[in-house]
Design a protein around this motif. Structure first.
Motif, PDB file in Angstrom:
ATOM      1  N   THR A 122     -29.005  84.078 -20.651  1.00 27.05           N
ATOM      2  CA  THR A 122     -28.711  85.530 -20.038  1.00 27.05           C
ATOM      3  C   THR A 122     -29.588  87.260 -21.024  1.00 27.05           C
ATOM      4  OG1 THR A 122     -26.760  85.952 -20.831  1.00 27.05           O
ATOM      5  CG2 THR A 122     -26.806  84.785 -18.587  1.00 27.05           C
ATOM      6  N   ASN A 123     -29.273  86.382 -22.170  1.00 27.16           N
ATOM      7  CA  ASN A 123     -30.265  87.367 -23.144  1.00 27.16           C
ATOM      8  C   ASN A 123     -31.945  87.100 -23.065  1.00 27.16           C
ATOM      9  OD1 ASN A 123     -30.260  85.290 -25.100  1.00 27.16           O
ATOM     10  ND2 ASN A 123     -29.127  86.169 -26.616  1.00 27.16           N
ATOM     11  N   THR A 124     -32.355  86.858 -22.366  1.00 29.81           N
ATOM     12  CA  THR A 124     -33.713  86.002 -22.418  1.00 29.81           C
ATOM     13  C   THR A 124     -34.397  85.948 -21.006  1.00 29.81           C
ATOM     14  OG1 THR A 124     -33.350  84.164 -24.387  1.00 29.81           O
ATOM     15  CG2 THR A 124     -35.242  83.878 -23.324  1.00 29.81           C
ATOM     16  N   PHE A 125     -33.385  85.675 -19.843  1.00 30.22           N
ATOM     17  CA  PHE A 125     -33.827  85.745 -18.598  1.00 30.22           C
ATOM     18  C   PHE A 125     -33.556  85.706 -17.847  1.00 30.22           C
ATOM     19  CE2 PHE A 125     -35.485  81.234 -20.634  1.00 30.22           C
ATOM     20  CZ  PHE A 125     -36.942  81.560 -20.756  1.00 30.22           C
ATOM     21  N   ARG A 126     -33.598  86.513 -17.245  1.00 29.25           N
ATOM     22  CA  ARG A 126     -33.074  86.838 -15.637  1.00 29.25           C
ATOM     23  C   ARG A 126     -33.509  86.504 -14.410  1.00 29.25           C
ATOM     24  NH1 ARG A 126     -35.466  91.640 -15.755  1.00 29.25           N
ATOM     25  NH2 ARG A 126     -33.975  92.411 -17.324  1.00 29.25           N
ATOM     26  N   LEU A 127     -32.275  86.096 -14.036  1.00 27.25           N
ATOM     27  CA  LEU A 127     -32.445  85.141 -12.803  1.00 27.25           C
ATOM     28  C   LEU A 127     -33.331  85.844 -11.429  1.00 27.25           C
ATOM     29  CD1 LEU A 127     -32.005  82.490 -11.314  1.00 27.25           C
ATOM     30  CD2 LEU A 127     -29.693  83.353 -10.921  1.00 27.25           C
ATOM     31  N   LYS A 128     -34.133  85.931 -10.948  1.00 26.61           N
ATOM     32  CA  LYS A 128     -34.900  86.452  -9.625  1.00 26.61           C
ATOM     33  C   LYS A 128     -34.288  85.310  -8.794  1.00 26.61           C
ATOM     34  CE  LYS A 128     -37.870  89.070  -9.655  1.00 26.61           C
ATOM     35  NZ  LYS A 128     -39.356  89.587 -10.186  1.00 26.61           N
ATOM     36  N   LEU A 173     -25.881  54.762   1.413  1.00 30.76           N
ATOM     37  CA  LEU A 173     -25.366  55.028   0.621  1.00 30.76           C
ATOM     38  C   LEU A 173     -25.080  56.585   0.705  1.00 30.76           C
ATOM     39  CD1 LEU A 173     -25.880  52.506  -2.172  1.00 30.76           C
ATOM     40  CD2 LEU A 173     -24.723  52.525  -0.028  1.00 30.76           C
ATOM     41  N   LYS A 174     -25.965  57.720   1.082  1.00 29.77           N
ATOM     42  CA  LYS A 174     -26.018  59.020   0.837  1.00 29.77           C
ATOM     43  C   LYS A 174     -25.092  59.419  -0.488  1.00 29.77           C
ATOM     44  CE  LYS A 174     -24.643  58.885   5.950  1.00 29.77           C
ATOM     45  NZ  LYS A 174     -24.130  59.960   7.509  1.00 29.77           N
ATOM     46  N   PRO A 175     -26.181  59.006  -1.549  1.00 28.30           N
ATOM     47  CA  PRO A 175     -25.389  59.787  -2.537  1.00 28.30           C
ATOM     48  C   PRO A 175     -25.981  61.128  -2.524  1.00 28.30           C
ATOM     49  CG  PRO A 175     -27.470  58.014  -2.911  1.00 28.30           C
ATOM     50  CD  PRO A 175     -27.146  57.921  -1.677  1.00 28.30           C
ATOM     51  N   ALA A 176     -27.056  61.592  -2.253  1.00 32.74           N
ATOM     52  CA  ALA A 176     -28.484  62.615  -2.356  1.00 32.74           C
ATOM     53  C   ALA A 176     -28.912  63.265  -1.179  1.00 32.74           C
ATOM     54  CB  ALA A 176     -28.267  62.347  -4.182  1.00 32.74           C
ATOM     55  N   HIS A 177     -28.735  64.652  -1.187  1.00 38.20           N
ATOM     56  CA  HIS A 177     -29.612  64.885  -0.531  1.00 38.20           C
ATOM     57  C   HIS A 177     -31.353  65.862  -1.455  1.00 38.20           C
ATOM     58  CE1 HIS A 177     -32.172  66.368   3.130  1.00 38.20           C
ATOM     59  NE2 HIS A 177     -32.581  67.925   2.765  1.00 38.20           N
ATOM     60  N   GLU A 178     -30.162  66.857  -1.783  1.00 36.85           N
ATOM     61  CA  GLU A 178     -31.356  67.659  -2.111  1.00 36.85           C
ATOM     62  C   GLU A 178     -31.540  66.891  -3.746  1.00 36.85           C
ATOM     63  OE1 GLU A 178     -28.274  71.371  -1.097  1.00 36.85           O
ATOM     64  OE2 GLU A 178     -27.006  69.684  -2.488  1.00 36.85           O
ATOM     65  N   ARG A 179     -32.289  67.134  -4.255  1.00 35.17           N
ATOM     66  CA  ARG A 179     -33.171  66.326  -5.498  1.00 35.17           C
ATOM     67  C   ARG A 179     -34.018  67.085  -6.310  1.00 35.17           C
ATOM     68  NH1 ARG A 179     -32.182  61.158  -6.456  1.00 35.17           N
ATOM     69  NH2 ARG A 179     -31.281  59.454  -4.433  1.00 35.17           N
ATOM     70  N   VAL A 180     -34.371  68.490  -5.587  1.00 28.80           N
ATOM     71  CA  VAL A 180     -34.457  69.523  -6.976  1.00 28.80           C
ATOM     72  C   VAL A 180     -33.663  70.463  -6.793  1.00 28.80           C
ATOM     73  CG1 VAL A 180     -36.457  71.094  -7.313  1.00 28.80           C
ATOM     74  CG2 VAL A 180     -36.630  68.181  -6.243  1.00 28.80           C
ATOM     75  N   LEU A 181     -32.988  71.374  -8.010  1.00 25.54           N
ATOM     76  CA  LEU A 181     -32.517  72.694  -7.997  1.00 25.54           C
ATOM     77  C   LEU A 181     -34.192  73.178  -9.302  1.00 25.54           C
ATOM     78  CD1 LEU A 181     -30.504  74.584  -7.773  1.00 25.54           C
ATOM     79  CD2 LEU A 181     -29.309  73.480  -9.640  1.00 25.54           C
ATOM     80  N   GLY A 182     -34.562  74.207  -8.103  1.00 24.65           N
ATOM     81  CA  GLY A 182     -35.561  75.371  -8.415  1.00 24.65           C
ATOM     82  C   GLY A 182     -34.848  76.914  -8.618  1.00 24.65           C
ATOM     83  N   VAL A 183     -35.581  77.586 -10.281  1.00 21.09           N
ATOM     84  CA  VAL A 183     -34.955  78.984 -10.392  1.00 21.09           C
ATOM     85  C   VAL A 183     -36.306  79.381 -10.925  1.00 21.09           C
ATOM     86  CG1 VAL A 183     -32.952  78.236 -11.361  1.00 21.09           C
ATOM     87  CG2 VAL A 183     -34.365  78.787 -12.637  1.00 21.09           C
ATOM     88  N   LEU A 184     -36.163  80.854  -9.917  1.00 27.20           N
ATOM     89  CA  LEU A 184     -37.469  82.098 -10.661  1.00 27.20           C
ATOM     90  C   LEU A 184     -36.462  82.588 -11.476  1.00 27.20           C
ATOM     91  CD1 LEU A 184     -40.222  83.318 -10.728  1.00 27.20           C
ATOM     92  CD2 LEU A 184     -39.254  84.430  -8.109  1.00 27.20           C
ATOM     93  N   LEU A 185     -37.207  82.867 -12.797  1.00 25.42           N
ATOM     94  CA  LEU A 185     -36.927  83.641 -13.730  1.00 25.42           C
ATOM     95  C   LEU A 185     -37.738  85.000 -14.424  1.00 25.42           C
ATOM     96  CD1 LEU A 185     -36.032  81.129 -15.772  1.00 25.42           C
ATOM     97  CD2 LEU A 185     -34.090  82.774 -14.418  1.00 25.42           C
TER      98      LEU A 185
END
Length: 222
Positions: free
Chosen positions: A65-71, A87-99
């Motif tokens: 948090t002292n390096t990036f601001r989450l947008k 087997l439905k182990p996962a649907h969401e396979r990407v988690l992206g952030v804009l910093l």
């Protein structure tokens, strides 16, 4: 900028995260196969940006948090393999952030990625990678993008590398294999695809309690 990516092997390696962060002092921590309900809000100065909610075992991303601001934050569902549909182990396979870099105002996109398992075809994983990168680009057109994680792609990386280059990205492997538990499946599973970044090094860190070794990506914006 330092980024650690780690597949926790169904959350078994979660107890190692504080020590891992203390030792290597990353700016970002990208996780796969974590029990999202059991994740702390902070790990040694890194704050949880978000975690996927579609399944108990999913993705998470922490940032300094002292390096990036989450947008902005985006979770992305990709084309499913037969394993996913049954087997439905996962649907969401990407988690992206804009910093946004607090010091210089530079914006960038970083993502944690987990491709379909080895039971799927390489062609499906290539489709997932292309789709993931395209979705991430839409978070901030023209911004640098770095996607790290478990690509489940131990062989025929020449084809993958060309496919990624055709999409305008660079594929970078770590200095040692990241999965060594079983002879048949040994290889580089965990690596990075990027655009707008100079990847100085990807170091494979020592084996811990996961079947994957964590990787430490050292990168800078071109």
């Amino acid at each position: 900028m330092k980024v650690i990516s780690y597949n926790l092997r169904k959350h078994r390696a979660a107890k190692e995260l504080e020590e891992l962060v203390d030792e290597h002092e990353p700016d970002l921590l990208c996780l796969q196969e974590c029990d999202v309900a059991a994740l702390p809000d902070e790990i040694s100065g890194l704050r949880l940006a978000d975690a996927t909610q579609g399944n108990r075992l999913g993705l998470a991303l922490y940032y300094r948090t002292n390096t990036f601001r989450l947008k902005d934050i985006r979770t992305i569902g990709l084309k499913k393999s037969l394993h996913d549909r049954m087997l439905k182990p996962a649907h969401e396979r990407v988690l992206g952030v804009l910093l946004q870099d607090i010091d210089n105002g530079q914006e960038l996109i970083v993502a944690s990625f987990h491709a379909a398992p080895l039971t799927a075809l390489n062609s499906l994983r290539r489709n997932q990678i292309r789709a993931a990168l395209t979705e991430l680009e839409s978070m901030g057109p023209g911004l640098p993008v770095l996607m790290v994680g478990d690509y489940n792609y131990p062989v025929f990386k020449e084809n993958l590398g060309q496919n990624v280059r055709d999409h305008g990205y660079t594929l970078t492997l770590s200095d040692e294999r990241t999965y060594t538990r079983y002879r048949v499946f040994k290889g580089h599973y965990d690596f990075a695809t990027s655009d707008g970044f100079r990847i100085d090094r990807i170091q494979t860190l020592p084996q811990r309690s996961s079947d994957h070794r964590p990787i430490l990506v050292t990168a800078a914006i071109d």
